[in-house]
Scaffold this motif. Structure first.
Motif, PDB file in Angstrom:
ATOM      1  N   ARG A  82       0.951  -1.424  -0.059  1.00 12.79           N
ATOM      2  CA  ARG A  82       0.036   0.018  -0.031  1.00 12.79           C
ATOM      3  C   ARG A  82       0.868   1.170   0.136  1.00 12.79           C
ATOM      4  N   ARG A  83       0.422   2.277  -0.751  1.00 11.70           N
ATOM      5  CA  ARG A  83       1.510   3.180  -0.960  1.00 11.70           C
ATOM      6  C   ARG A  83       0.950   4.531  -0.440  1.00 11.70           C
ATOM      7  N   TYR A  84       1.571   5.745  -0.093  1.00 11.60           N
ATOM      8  CA  TYR A  84       0.986   6.983   0.286  1.00 11.60           C
ATOM      9  C   TYR A  84       1.830   7.968  -0.152  1.00 11.60           C
ATOM     10  N   GLY A  85       1.357   9.222  -0.357  1.00 16.60           N
ATOM     11  CA  GLY A  85       2.102  10.477  -0.946  1.00 16.60           C
ATOM     12  C   GLY A  85       2.220  10.376  -2.360  1.00 16.60           C
ATOM     13  N   ASP A  86       2.606  11.588  -3.025  1.00 12.60           N
ATOM     14  CA  ASP A  86       3.044  11.564  -4.421  1.00 12.60           C
ATOM     15  C   ASP A  86       4.473  11.502  -4.754  1.00 12.60           C
ATOM     16  N   PHE A  87       4.822  11.067  -5.819  1.00 11.06           N
ATOM     17  CA  PHE A  87       6.143  11.165  -6.283  1.00 11.06           C
ATOM     18  C   PHE A  87       6.174  11.225  -7.813  1.00 11.06           C
ATOM     19  N   HIS A  88       6.450  12.339  -8.550  1.00  8.44           N
ATOM     20  CA  HIS A  88       6.476  12.178  -9.971  1.00  8.44           C
ATOM     21  C   HIS A  88       7.244  11.649 -10.679  1.00  8.44           C
ATOM     22  N   ALA A  89       6.838  10.946 -11.741  1.00  4.81           N
ATOM     23  CA  ALA A  89       8.014  10.053 -12.630  1.00  4.81           C
ATOM     24  C   ALA A  89       7.327   9.982 -13.962  1.00  4.81           C
TER      25      ALA A  89
ATOM     26  N   THR B 320       9.010  19.584 -21.412  1.00  3.44           N
ATOM     27  CA  THR B 320       8.062  20.706 -21.568  1.00  3.44           C
ATOM     28  C   THR B 320       6.900  20.368 -20.303  1.00  3.44           C
ATOM     29  N   HIS B 321       7.062  18.997 -20.199  1.00 10.64           N
ATOM     30  CA  HIS B 321       5.929  18.348 -19.213  1.00 10.64           C
ATOM     31  C   HIS B 321       6.678  18.141 -17.730  1.00 10.64           C
ATOM     32  N   TYR B 322       7.866  18.832 -17.441  1.00 10.44           N
ATOM     33  CA  TYR B 322       8.605  18.594 -16.228  1.00 10.44           C
ATOM     34  C   TYR B 322       7.821  18.614 -15.036  1.00 10.44           C
ATOM     35  N   LYS B 323       7.706  18.013 -13.976  1.00 12.15           N
ATOM     36  CA  LYS B 323       7.013  17.933 -12.940  1.00 12.15           C
ATOM     37  C   LYS B 323       7.642  17.556 -11.796  1.00 12.15           C
TER      38      LYS B 323
END
Lengths: 397, 397
Positions: A82-89, B320-323
């Motif tokens: 189960r995961r929590y929080g965000d991390f963009h990739a 351009t989509h860097y987040k």
């Protein structure tokens, strides 16, 4: 597997727990195999393992989205996550071609929770544990977390479980003993590398550097590196300094790294040139104490009885006034696992425990002498994990 | 001195505190210089610093008797010490001849308390703080301690102070910046040593070993060693494996040791042979983001504004989509000191902050690219602690 599952289930039954939640890094790794970098190198980051009693659902890892790469890359025996929080990739346009990336993407696609406690509450609710008796490893929580859990699940009852998990960890599995044996021998070989640079004018820092480099070369990481010369060998936690070695001086090592998360803690004494005869006599008495421990250790022996026997031997063998608070402790993911070999311990030795047996002797202003070995408690006696003996090692002048 | 004393006093005045008690290892070291081995390598062992407001008495270190050797051997700016617990040691019959042993004996002769909390209560009572408003660094206490303090000193009021101390630590002293500069450059040189063994067929573990050995050779200790090849460079926390390096692949380093207790955290990208043109373009965009940060950072700038500016530059320069969730953080005794350079941060940059400015970009299944530099916020702009640039480093095939 690192986890001693039958022992965990037995302790949970003894205490009447419907589930246990691991929160401290050593317990999370122990119960799932999951090593979450952030919680191991800092205080604050949260990762958990929820371990229900049989029929209460499946064990589950709870961790931050930013650490799912480690879940994907490690061999774990808990598969529910189960995961929590965000991390963009971003994701490579073509489907991932390697198994780790594929698993990483699957994990990231799981529904997320806002924070660690929200994820833990949801896990417990989903497992129908809202009215259960839950063992909570209080050591890894940050202040306020337990109160938040109680507020979210007001009908559950919460039992502190850090001590229970330490007790479970005390009896090692074969995989754990394998790692402990490796890290013990890495520490011994690192002492040899340190002694290879010992000469007049070499500093404590020189020896420490050689010690840690060997530890790294062997695939471990430095943790404990107490190395002191002469009067500094009597400093219990001595940190290597620019103090130079002189002929005839004691070199005390109380050292050990971490290999695949498992710790070593051993002690050895060396001298540059022939040791003072008195040092040799004292070290022999300390060594006989540890040897006696190795002779008499059996499953079923009270830790306090072992303590008394060891102190008595050291006294009889030459340090008549020898006095100690303990003569050793367990070792594993933590450097001080259960049991503690002390006069007031109520613990009993069990087959599969891994012990550091030690008889340090400090004379402030003069020297510190010590033997510390790592041994496994086996049915018929001990199996030594250390290969060298605890006699004074003489480095030729 | 590590402690920024004027800043501590100011924050204490702002919040109306009569005293602050440090309990977490980084705060104990920060406020006194005292590095207590047991609390740094394990959770549970307790050492504190009591820091009263002016006119409320002298600052005081509270630690176990078994760690007084470290107090004696370290250069501390807090001279008052209180000990708890017993630890047996003999004393050389003649008076100690060296200053450390002499100080050690003096410290051991101090009256002892039964345990850490009893010692802390006595210290606060003796400083007439029984009815005071006390900031307590809640992070280093174990569950039950705060309740025990409240029971012993029912007329004191207790204010959580972990966040306040983190805020104080955010603006570094000259001594801290000196150490941070050293550890940053040690990390850079360790990357060079790792790249020296990079070739076709070399493993992530080979590079990590070379990295950590150089770190140890330079007097630091390994902490962070994320080194990944190819698709594994996209694993945010990648732990070195037996994966072999192939021509043209990305090598991502997110690494840094600990030097005199201060952390490094930097990131660099290399390739074995010429990088794919696309990787070079992406890395340039990330690098321009960090360069832009270095151009515009000034005391008084909002962290959130810096975040937005950096993300915008990376987007404009080609991703351009860097987040991102953040583009950096403070660093010091902890790897994540204040401030956090994120969209939702309310922090403002101040002269003397040391920042890790970073623009990572992860494409799962393909590669991870990143620049992370360590800089000091100075009146006229940044001073870089890292000497190398963040361009892709090409290792000849």
């Amino acid at each position: 597997m690192l986890l001693n599952e039958p022992r965990l289930q037995q302790r949970m039954t003894d205490v009447g727990l419907d589930a246990v939640v691991a929160t401290a890094p050593e317990n999370v790794t122990y119960m799932s195999g999951f090593w979450a970098l952030p919680q191991w190198i800092r205080r604050g980051p949260q990762a958990y393992v929820v371990w229900p009693a049989p029929d209460n659902g499946m064990p589950e890892i709870i961790t931050s989205t930013s650490t799912l790469d480690l879940v994907a890359d490690q061999e774990l025996w808990v598969s529910k996550v189960r995961r929590y929080g965000d991390f963009h990739a971003d994701i490579r346009p073509s489907a991932a071609e390697d198994a780790v990336s594929e698993r990483h993407l699957q994990l990231r696609a799981l529904p997320g929770h806002s924070d660690a406690i929200a994820a833990l509450v949801a896990a417990l609710q989903q497992a129908q544990l809202g009215r259960a008796r839950i063992g909570i490893d209080e050591a890894g929580l940050v202040p306020g977390h337990l109160e938040a859990l109680k507020a979210h699940l007001p009908n559950a009852s919460w039992v502190p479980a850090t001590a229970l998990l330490r007790e479970v960890r005390a009896v090692k599995t074969g995989d754990e003993i394998e790692r402990l044996g490796q890290v013990a021998r890495i520490a011994e070989r690192s002492i040899q590398s340190a002694l290879a640079v010992a000469k007049e004018g070499a500093t404590e820092e020189d020896l420490a550097r050689a010690f840690h480099i060997k530890t790294v070369e062997e695939g471990a990481l430095p943790v404990l590196g107490c190395i002191g010369f002469g009067e500094r060998s009597a400093l219990m936690n001595v940190q290597p300094s620019a103090r130079e070695l002189r002929a005839g001086e004691i070199i005390r090592f109380d050292v050990g790294g971490r290999f695949r998360h498992y710790r070593a803690d051993i002690a050895r004494i060396a001298t540059l040139g022939e040791p003072p005869p008195q040092a040799r006599r004292l070290q022999q008495a300390l060594l006989r104490g540890v040897q006696h421990a190795c002779d008499i250790i059996r499953p079923g022996m009270a830790a306090a009885k072992l303590f008394e026997a060891v102190v008595r031997v050291v006294q009889r063998e030459g340090i008549t006034h020898y006095k100690r608070d303990h003569v050793g402790h367990g070792i594993g993911l933590d450097g001080y696992d259960a049991p503690t070999l002390s006069a007031h311990s109520t613990e009993v030795l069990e087959e599969g425990m891994v012990l550091c047996v030690e008889t340090p002797y400090y004379e402030i202003g003069r020297w510190g002498l010590q033997v510390e070995d790592m041994v496994v408690v086996r049915r018929g006696g001990v199996e030594r994990l250390t290969e060298t003996k605890g006699d004074i090692m003489v480095v030729p002048l």
